[in-house]
Write a protein that holds these residues in place. Structure first.
Motif, short mmCIF file in Angstrom:
data_model
loop_
_atom_site.label_atom_id
_atom_site.label_comp_id
_atom_site.label_asym_id
_atom_site.label_seq_id
_atom_site.Cartn_x
_atom_site.Cartn_y
_atom_site.Cartn_z
N HIS A 12 0.83 -1.20 0.00
CA HIS A 12 0.00 0.00 0.00
C HIS A 12 0.87 1.26 0.00
O HIS A 12 0.65 2.19 -0.79
CB HIS A 12 -0.93 -0.02 1.22
CG HIS A 12 -1.77 1.20 1.34
ND1 HIS A 12 -1.47 2.22 2.23
CD2 HIS A 12 -2.90 1.59 0.68
CE1 HIS A 12 -2.37 3.16 2.11
NE2 HIS A 12 -3.25 2.82 1.19
N ALA A 13 1.89 1.27 0.86
CA ALA A 13 2.78 2.44 0.93
C ALA A 13 3.55 2.63 -0.38
O ALA A 13 3.74 3.77 -0.83
CB ALA A 13 3.75 2.27 2.10
N ARG A 14 4.00 1.54 -1.01
CA ARG A 14 4.74 1.65 -2.27
C ARG A 14 3.84 2.16 -3.40
O ARG A 14 4.29 2.94 -4.25
CB ARG A 14 5.38 0.32 -2.64
CG ARG A 14 6.58 0.00 -1.77
CD ARG A 14 7.35 -1.20 -2.27
NE ARG A 14 6.60 -2.43 -2.31
CZ ARG A 14 6.37 -3.24 -1.28
NH1 ARG A 14 6.85 -2.93 -0.09
NH2 ARG A 14 5.67 -4.34 -1.42
N VAL A 15 2.59 1.74 -3.43
CA VAL A 15 1.67 2.24 -4.46
C VAL A 15 1.43 3.74 -4.25
O VAL A 15 1.42 4.52 -5.20
CB VAL A 15 0.35 1.44 -4.47
CG1 VAL A 15 -0.68 2.09 -5.38
CG2 VAL A 15 0.60 0.00 -4.91
N GLU A 16 1.24 4.16 -3.00
CA GLU A 16 1.07 5.59 -2.71
C GLU A 16 2.32 6.38 -3.09
O GLU A 16 2.24 7.46 -3.67
CB GLU A 16 0.76 5.81 -1.22
CG GLU A 16 -0.66 5.50 -0.85
CD GLU A 16 -0.96 5.83 0.60
OE1 GLU A 16 -0.06 5.65 1.47
OE2 GLU A 16 -2.09 6.26 0.88
N ALA A 17 3.51 5.83 -2.74
CA ALA A 17 4.77 6.51 -3.09
C ALA A 17 4.94 6.58 -4.60
O ALA A 17 5.43 7.59 -5.13
CB ALA A 17 5.95 5.78 -2.45
N GLY A 18 4.52 5.54 -5.31
CA GLY A 18 4.59 5.56 -6.77
C GLY A 18 3.75 6.69 -7.35
O GLY A 18 4.18 7.38 -8.27
N GLY A 19 2.56 6.89 -6.80
CA GLY A 19 1.71 7.99 -7.24
C GLY A 19 2.36 9.35 -6.97
O GLY A 19 2.34 10.24 -7.83
N ALA A 20 2.93 9.49 -5.78
CA ALA A 20 3.62 10.75 -5.45
C ALA A 20 4.81 10.98 -6.37
O ALA A 20 5.05 12.11 -6.82
CB ALA A 20 4.07 10.73 -3.99
N ASN A 21 5.55 9.93 -6.69
CA ASN A 21 6.70 10.06 -7.58
C ASN A 21 6.28 10.41 -9.01
O ASN A 21 6.96 11.18 -9.69
CB ASN A 21 7.55 8.79 -7.56
CG ASN A 21 8.30 8.63 -6.26
OD1 ASN A 21 8.51 9.59 -5.53
ND2 ASN A 21 8.71 7.42 -5.96
N LEU A 22 5.16 9.85 -9.46
CA LEU A 22 4.66 10.20 -10.79
C LEU A 22 4.26 11.68 -10.85
O LEU A 22 4.54 12.37 -11.83
CB LEU A 22 3.47 9.31 -11.17
CG LEU A 22 3.83 7.88 -11.56
CD1 LEU A 22 2.58 7.00 -11.56
CD2 LEU A 22 4.50 7.87 -12.92
N ARG A 23 3.62 12.17 -9.78
CA ARG A 23 3.27 13.59 -9.72
C ARG A 23 4.53 14.46 -9.73
O ARG A 23 4.61 15.47 -10.41
CB ARG A 23 2.46 13.90 -8.46
CG ARG A 23 0.99 13.82 -8.66
CD ARG A 23 0.22 14.29 -7.42
NE ARG A 23 -0.95 13.49 -7.25
CZ ARG A 23 -0.99 12.23 -6.84
NH1 ARG A 23 0.11 11.62 -6.50
NH2 ARG A 23 -2.11 11.57 -6.75
N SER A 24 5.52 14.05 -8.95
CA SER A 24 6.78 14.79 -8.89
C SER A 24 7.46 14.79 -10.26
O SER A 24 8.02 15.80 -10.69
CB SER A 24 7.69 14.16 -7.84
OG SER A 24 8.93 14.82 -7.82
#
Length: 163
Positions: free
Chosen positions: A68-80
């Motif tokens: 769950h945390a990695r999927v959330e971090a992936g979304g944040a990294n895509l936004r970045s």
């Protein structure tokens, strides 16, 4: 294979939204499955399945929470990444916005620009005897853009929680 590269920040943001949706959708069922396995394991203490279910819940909880945390971090990294691409595009376009607006250094076809013409009292920096070609490193007096300016703003760097 494509001959060009095109990154669309809108597509990166759409993918980030998909990551958010996946993270939001997967969390409650994963938490429920772990809780129910732990509860079932606790209620079956006299059976051989009881400790196995408790162990299952104990081992899967950190794995599912990490996913769950990695999927959330992936979304944040895509936004970045989308922010970074937009920032780079903006910075690169600034280099070209004023190209050609300084008429003092623009040449009329077939006429040497005034900046390059030597005055009557000085010789031209690229004067040569005709037998030797001029040194291409000689300054011609133009004001080319420089890239020595330090960048003080930019996108927030992405985090890598994966290790």
């Amino acid at each position: 294979m494509s001959q060009g590269t095109n990154v669309d920040p809108a597509e990166l943001r759409a993918s980030a939204g998909a990551c958010d949706g996946i993270a939001t959708t997967m969390k409650p069922p994963a938490d429920k499955a772990v809780k129910e396995a732990d509860t079932a394991g606790g209620s079956l203490t006299g059976w051989s399945m009881g400790p196995a279910l408790t162990e299952l819940a104990t081992s899967w909880k950190p794995a599912l929470d990490g996913l769950h945390a990695r999927v959330e971090a992936g979304g944040a990294n895509l936004r970045s990444s989308a922010d970074g691409h937009e920032w780079n595009d903006e910075r690169a376009s600034q280099d070209f916005e004023h190209t050609g607006t300084d008429t003092a250094t623009q040449a009329t076809p077939g006429v040497m620009p005034a900046v390059l013409r030597p005055s009557a009292s000085e010789s031209h920096p690229v004067a040569h005897d005709g037998a030797t070609p001029p040194d291409p490193r000689t300054s011609y007096g133009t004001n080319m853009p420089t890239y020595d300016d330090t960048v003080t703003t930019g996108p927030t760097p992405a985090t890598n929680d994966f290790g």
